[in-house]
Design an enzyme around this catalytic site. Structure first.
Site, short mmCIF file in Angstrom:
data_model
loop_
_atom_site.label_atom_id
_atom_site.label_comp_id
_atom_site.label_asym_id
_atom_site.label_seq_id
_atom_site.Cartn_x
_atom_site.Cartn_y
_atom_site.Cartn_z
N GLU A 261 -44.51 -14.00 14.55
CA GLU A 261 -44.39 -12.63 14.03
C GLU A 261 -44.46 -12.72 12.51
OE1 GLU A 261 -41.34 -9.94 15.40
OE2 GLU A 261 -41.29 -10.92 17.36
N GLU B 174 -36.16 -14.30 19.25
CA GLU B 174 -35.12 -14.09 18.22
C GLU B 174 -33.71 -14.18 18.79
OE1 GLU B 174 -36.06 -10.47 16.01
OE2 GLU B 174 -37.76 -11.45 15.05
O1 AHR Z 1 -42.26 -6.73 15.89
C1 AHR Z 1 -41.19 -5.84 15.93
C2 AHR Z 1 -39.87 -6.53 16.22
O2 AHR Z 1 -39.54 -7.36 15.14
C3 AHR Z 1 -39.86 -7.46 17.41
O3 AHR Z 1 -39.59 -6.79 18.59
C4 AHR Z 1 -38.76 -8.41 17.07
O4 AHR Z 1 -38.98 -9.67 17.63
C5 AHR Z 1 -38.74 -8.43 15.57
O5 AHR Z 1 -37.45 -8.26 15.07
#
Ligand code: AHR
Length: 550
Positions: A343, A220
């Site tokens: 994610e 990110e």
């Molecule tokens: O999964 C939790 C968090 O969400 C992770 O650390 C990050 O990559 C995202 O914002």
């Protein structure tokens, strides 16, 4: 530090707020498109008409890469410590791994697990987590304001992966970390012997290289909350440099560049384009992230809208692919990138305040989201979306796996399955072979701010080798059962292998340590087939997985 934590927390709040505004008004607003596999019912069709699914095993989208059903374990909260690793536990094996959790994950058959982050990775020095345990420093994880004992590091993760029957998707620190450090980690993990870092691994007691194939080039990096956040051009150049150095060490790597953190980002898609202009030639995939919520900002708490949100994941995928292919055109490149949706999940309750701030303690209870029935329905829908995009989405990670926004939760005495466990487990069990290109006709309903939403969302797979067809059906009708007719266009199935459904009266029902089976799969009456047609009734508020032999 305090200030950082506070602003990160306010970001998380703001992220969900802005994300919502964007995802609802722009993504699910006027132009909700129907993803592949949907044919919108004629507007004249009565709202209670049966839905119809046309299935032809000759018509497929793509073979399924097993990595589509990966997961994620971040060094965060109790995911590692008290989750998969707890030397003092009555369940601990000789490595300190929790055997009960290992058993669950082995049974699930998770093919790939992303580690060690997430936000954590952008401030992580991997050297703190290798070598004799007694010499490892106790460090401050600035991303989650938590103490890191470093007792579980890279080698422990690799050993655990083997025990869990999974493979690693390693995250690299491109925040505070350099390209040189990233390449050094590849050398430590993948080179057999005779170099500085491979010899260090051997000295640490691991004679054989781990041969890690899949790597994320940072996390990110578009987000201002990210440690080491930079502009798209800067990140794209750094990712290209890291990729080049890593490939000098090991040419067989699969490398994933950081795409946008989500459609809520002001730089959404523009970030992806600029990054890829810099590093397209050096990477194989681009990442996407997305979390959904059913709260005031995102859906006004309207569950009928919430269970339709997977349609905006279809759109996010389509938009991101458009950018990948635009850059491919600019570069005149023969290479087509794939997407790594590394994610994705529901996450909106444990997302602010103490739920995201470890207050400088070890293994704090962070992001311990409790999942209910409607969350599981949406997770089922999200799996359907991933399946029908399997031609370009080759890797995806349910974020996360244990204790942190997770299907599995531990306490000292047990491990329980949250509601979202079940749709994920069904995909892992039966979604094999190729994804079917289904034609689905369904009546639609209105939800504020959305184009008409099909009541019934279906994805399916055909495993030619085993002669099995599996369908995954979401009934978004929250008050009524829905009739679904399957039309077998080439061959009709012979027997029903399994037929399970997740449903219930209470959309907010959740599993707890006291009542771990409150929301659990039930047998769905085996649908009967006559000639080339099968009829089945999907209960209100349900997600089902049905498999036939064909
Ligand atoms: O999964 C939790 C968090 O969400 C992770 O650390 C990050 O990559 C995202 O914002």
């Amino acid at each position: 530090m305090k200030k950082f934590s506070a602003s990160r927390r306010s970001f998380l709040k703001q992220a969900s707020t802005t994300g919502i505004a964007t995802s609802v008004s722009a993504l699910l607003g006027k132009s909700l498109f129907l993803p592949r596999g949907f044919a919108q019912a004629k507007t004249t069709a009565p709202a209670n008409a049966a839905s119809r699914v046309y299935i032809d095993s000759r018509r497929t989208i793509a073979p399924i890469d097993r990595n589509l059903f990966g997961s994620f374990l971040e060094q965060l909260g109790r995911a590692i410590y008290e989750g998969i690793y707890e030397p003092g536990s009555k369940f601990a094996d000789e490595n300190g791994f929790r055997k009960d959790v290992l058993g669950e994950i082995r049974q699930l058959g998770v093919p790939i697990i992303r580690y060690p982050g997430g936000n954590f990775v952008s401030g992580y020095n991997w050297l703190d987590g290798v070598g004799p345990k007694e010499k490892r420093p106790r460090t401050l994880d600035k991303a989650w304001d938590s103490l890191q004992s470093n007792q579980f590091g890279t080698n422990e993760f690799m050993v655990w992966c083997k025990a869990a029957g999974t493979t690693p998707l390693m995250g690299l620190n491109l925040g505070t970390g350099s390209s040189e450090e990233a390449a050094a980690l590849v050398e430590y993990c993948n080179v057999e012997k005779g170099t500085k870092w491979s010899e260090l691994r051997k000295q640490h007691g691991y004679a054989d290289p781990w041969k890690v194939q899949n790597w994320c080039l940072g996390n990110e990096m578009d987000g201002w909350w990210q440690i080491g956040h930079m502009t798209a051009a800067e990140y794209g150049m750094k990712a290209a440099d890291a990729a080049r150095q890593m490939r000098y060490v090991d040419p067989n790597l699969k490398l994933i560049a950081c795409g946008s953190s989500g459609p809520f980002m002001p730089t959404y898609l523009e970030w992806d384009r600029e990054v890829l202009e810099q590093c397209y030639d050096y990477v194989d995939g681009l990442s996407l992230h997305r979390y959904f919520g059913n709260d005031q900002e995102e859906t006004k708490g309207e569950s009928s809208k919430f269970v339709a949100m997977n349609l905006s994941m279809d759109r996010q995928i389509a938009e991101t692919l458009a950018v990948c292919d635009l850059v491919r055109g600019h570069k005149r490149s023969p290479k087509k990138l794939w997407l790594s949706f590394d994610e994705w999940n529901v996450w909106y309750r444990a997302r602010s305040g103490d739920a995201v701030d470890g207050h400088k303690t070890e293994a704090p209870h962070l992001l311990e989201e409790v999942y209910n029935l409607e969350d599981a329905l949406l997770v089922g829908g999200l799996i359907n979306t991933l399946l029908r995009n399997a031609d370009r989405v080759k890797l995806a990670c349910l974020a996360q796996l244990v204790n942190v926004i997770a299907p599995l939760m531990t306490n000292a005495d047990s491990v329980i399955r949250q509601t979202i466990y079940y749709p994920y487990a069904w995909a892992l069990q039966s979604a094999r072979g190729s994804v079917l290109s289904l034609l689905v006709e369904s009546p639609t309903y209105d939800a504020a701010g959305l184009d008409p939403v099909p009541y019934v969302d279906v994805a399916g797979t055909f495993d030619a080798a085993q002669g099995k067809v599996s369908l995954y059906i979401l009934n978004r009708d929250l008050s009524k059962a829905r009739e679904v007719e399957l039309v077998w266009e080439d061959k009709a199935p012979s027997t029903v292998v399994s037929s399970n459904v997740l449903t219930g009266d209470d959309l907010k029902a959740a599993n707890t340590f006291a009542a771990p089976q409150k929301v659990a799969p039930q047998a769905l009456a085996k649908p009967s087939t006559s000639g080339s047609r099968t009829k089945l009734e999907m209960p209100a508020r349900s997600y089902a997985a049905i498999q036939w032999s064909i």
